[in-house]
Design a protein around this motif. Structure first.
Motif: not given
Lengths: 238, 506
Positions: B271, B277, B280-281, B283-284, B288
């Motif tokens: 994506r 930041d 993104l964190l 989303r990561l 997980s």
């Protein structure tokens, strides 16, 4: 050597203690731009702990460590901006894909137009086909190769590779040696921690031999090469 | 022929191996905190047995008789929830994590017996067991209890063994081609059947015909031949079900875990990079969570199962907060109590990235909070389908509980994650974020704190003014928020953070 350009990594009297255990017992190290230094030694010699300190992951118990001009005690974030780190174990988020790893590294370092270099590095390390698969399914060698890619993505001023050759196939070893050579050519300061003396000699110009958390010798790559070098290295380990 | 002898030998060896593994795990569990967890557990169990005996109306009141009437249903409920839990975890919990077990000759029978032993160490099983034992004490009083409680405890073993056997059978099917679709399809058919029964008001007739009625009748008559027969039947059931479970475990063990492999070999479309930041964190971290088989299955079960039960039982709004709180507490046990383990060995690399620790902490807390609130939100939504229209006070109490318990659990989880990190691999559907004894401690503490909080707000739902719940929610939220901020400060300490990272990445 590029000593005239000034040191990029300066470590003085570094000590790291975990409770009663002293993992690093007073290491001094100076590394320069365009130079690759190998950290050699047996298990528990303090190589990985030193690398973790330089990567800003572990604060030193005593001593000073400057990375790219930043004091790791006070400016850890700025130092991490300047470094690329391949940890000794794993180093990958299990349920993220290689591309997501690259995306995170690029975003946090404010890189623009990183995709082409990311793809190129993945191809060089033969990881292009698995760029969108989670790393939990990767073999050990694939994980090591991706860790090197992540460390090198942003062309860091300080490249820290901890056991980058461990369990890696010849293609991966060759690609890692190329990354080290490219980084040196770009003027980066490279530190490689490894058990493999021959590869250390091939990748680096100098070697620091550690034993029991302390530095026991600093030798040039030439002094570590061949059978003579092997004997000299062996004698330093005991 | 040595077959019988060797089977007996294999069983004896498996039992001995379980002992070795238990001792191995016990040596690695924290001494003081583990002892404290066992003491809390024992105290709560004793309280569940004894306290109801002294409650007003115990044995003699009309309410005690009502409780006696629902005992067979409660026993069936234990079996149902134990089965759901065991099936969700793909064969129950592991005595030794898979990646560690590969170095040892651990047989599927040992694995099966270990999973049976660990089955009670989860919040749903414990709460149900306490409720069943407590209801029995309340309904029957001292004298009858002495004969009934052993039978009830045996029933808990029967239900656990049956659930474990069912779990291995389902796991075996799941590991065949199209097995996942078959299991999901069967699950949907069962849920559809339950809804159909609910709509046709057929639960009453079904409950009356359940075998647990026969067992209850046998247990409540005091020591007699009928009681002895009931206990013998239960013992026989335990032996047969444990044997079936062992055979099913061997059958499942011969095939690859398809669900986990599918995640590991699947392709995930990239994506675009988000603007901040934090996004993104988040989303990561969310990826997980969602790509981890135990969390995905656990979340779905925790969100849907309590909601369906509430839907079937047509629970009043005053009870729904307790149900939602349990769903929230259960969600934290999927990974929240050891939140930093989500990065696994990638924690070292992530720690070397140039981002402030407070942003990383915020992202992890947000993902945990969203996960817990999402699961309990689904539970509340399902329960609301058959509940009557709530009063404004009931609605305020439910919303207050949802938020208060959510923040309370996030705060507790992030504190515990910083203080007691564990290196765990959540790859397996059977993995837990902490060792079994630690999980008992977390389960007990979360169960007690969230149930008390939810009960408090349930009581407020009876008051006419909805502002009462909101007024009481504010100090709860402030206190949990303050403790969360303290946990963040702790995480920002580089020495403490390094310890956590080194542990989870080990």
């Amino acid at each position: 050597m590029h000593e005239s350009s000034g040191p990029v990594v300066v470590v003085r009297g570094l000590r790291v203690r975990f409770g009663e255990v002293e993992a690093v017992a007073g290491i001094d190290l100076t590394a320069y731009a365009g130079q690759a230094t190998a950290l050699l030694g047996r298990n528990g010699a303090g190589k990985s702990t030193t690398m973790r300190v330089l990567a800003g992951v572990l604060p030193p118990t005593e001593g000073a460590a400057l990375v790219a001009g930043h004091d790791l005690r006070t400016h850890s974030l700025a130092a991490r901006q300047a470094t690329g780190y391949c940890p000794d174990v794993g180093g990958l988020v299990p349920r993220a894909t290689p591309w997501e790893h690259l995306q995170l590294a690029a975003r946090l370092r404010r890189l623009d137009d990183w995709e082409d270099r990311g793809r190129d590095l993945l191809e060089r390390f033969e990881l292009g086909d698995v760029a969108h698969r989670v790393t939990a399914g990767f073999s050990h060698g694939m994980g090591r190769r991706l860790s090197v890619v992540l460390a090198a993505l942003h062309r860091p001023a300080v490249l820290l590779l901890d056991e980058p050759f461990d369990g890696v196939d010849p293609v991966g070893v060759e690609a890692t040696l190329e990354v080290v050579a490219d980084a040196r050519a770009d003027g980066a300061c490279v530190l490689v921690s490894t058990h493999l003396r021959e590869l250390a000699v091939e990748a680096c110009s100098t070697a620091l031999v550690l034993r029991g958390g302390s530095e026991v010798a600093q030798l040039s790559a030439a002094e570590m090469a061949g059978e003579e070098g092997a004997r000299a290295y062996r004698s330093l380990l005991d | 022929m040595p077959t019988a002898a060797s089977s007996t030998e294999a069983l004896a060896r498996s039992v001995a191996d379980v002992g070795h593994l238990v001792r191995f795990r016990a040596t690695r569990s924290g001494g003081r905190s583990a002892r404290r967890a066992w003491v809390v557990l024992a105290a709560l169990t004793l309280a569940a047995l004894v306290v109801p005996l002294y409650l007003p109306g115990a044995r003699t009141g009309a309410r005690a008789f009502d409780v006696l009437l629902i005992l067979p249903t409660a026993m069936a409920g234990v079996l149902l929830l134990a089965t759901v839990a065991a099936v969700t975890t793909g064969g129950g919990r592991e005595l030794l994590p898979r990646e560690q077990a590969v170095a040892y000759p651990v047989s599927p029978t040992t694995d099966h017996l270990g999973a049976l032993l660990l089955a009670p160490l989860n919040i749903a099983w414990l709460l149900q067991a306490w409720v069943l034992v407590g209801c029995t004490s309340y309904a029957l009083g001292w004298q009858i209890c002495l004969s009934a409680q052993p039978g009830i405890l045996l029933w808990l073993v029967v239900a656990t063994a049956a659930a474990q056997a069912a779990a291995w059978l389902v796991e075996g099917v799941r590991r065949y081609r199209h097995g996942i679709a078959v299991v999901r399809g069967t699950g949907l058919v069962l849920v559809g059947g339950a809804v159909a029964i609910q709509l046709t008001a057929g639960w009453g007739a079904l409950v009356d015909r359940m075998p647990t009625v026969w067992l209850t009748v046998g247990l409540i008559g005091g020591f007699s031949w009928r009681w002895a027969l009931t206990v013998v039947v239960e013992l026989a059931l335990v032996l047969v079900l444990v044997a079936i479970g062992a055979a099913a475990a061997h059958w499942a063990d011969r095939r690859m875990p398809r669900d986990e492999l599918r995640t590991e070999t699947g392709t995930f479309v990239a994506r675009p990079t988000p603007r901040t930041d934090l996004v993104l964190l988040v989303r990561l971290d969310w990826s997980s969570v969602w790509r981890t088989v135990p969390m995905r299955r656990g979340l779905a079960t925790l969100a849907v199962a309590p909601g369906l039960m509430a839907l079937a039982a047509q629970l009043p709004w005053t009870t729904i907060p307790v149900l939602a709180a349990l769903s929230t507490a259960g969600g934290a046990l999927l990974f929240g109590v050891n939140a930093w383990c989500l990065d696994g060995r990638g924690a070292l690399w992530r720690a070397s990235l140039p981002v402030g620790p407070e942003v990383v902490f915020a992202a992890r807390s947000l993902v945990l909070g969203a996960m817990l609130l999402g699961a309990s939100g689904v539970t509340i939504g399902l329960a609301a389908l058959t509940a009557a229209a709530p009063t404004s006070a009931e609605l305020a109490a439910v919303v207050a509980t949802w938020l208060v318990v959510g923040l309370q659990v996030v705060s507790a989880s992030m504190r515990w994650s910083g203080r007691h990190p564990y290196a765990v691999d959540l790859r397996s559907a059977r993995a837990t974020p902490a060792p079994p004894v630690a999980m008992v401690g977390y389960s007990a503490r979360l169960a007690v704190s969230t149930t008390l909080t939810a009960s408090f707000f349930s009581a407020l739902a009876h008051l006419p003014d909805p502002r009462t719940s909101i007024a009481f929610a504010l100090p709860f939220l402030c206190w949990s928020g303050l403790r969360l901020v303290r946990a963040q400060h702790r995480w920002c300490d580089p020495v403490l953070r390094a310890r956590v990272i080194a542990t989870v990445a080990a």
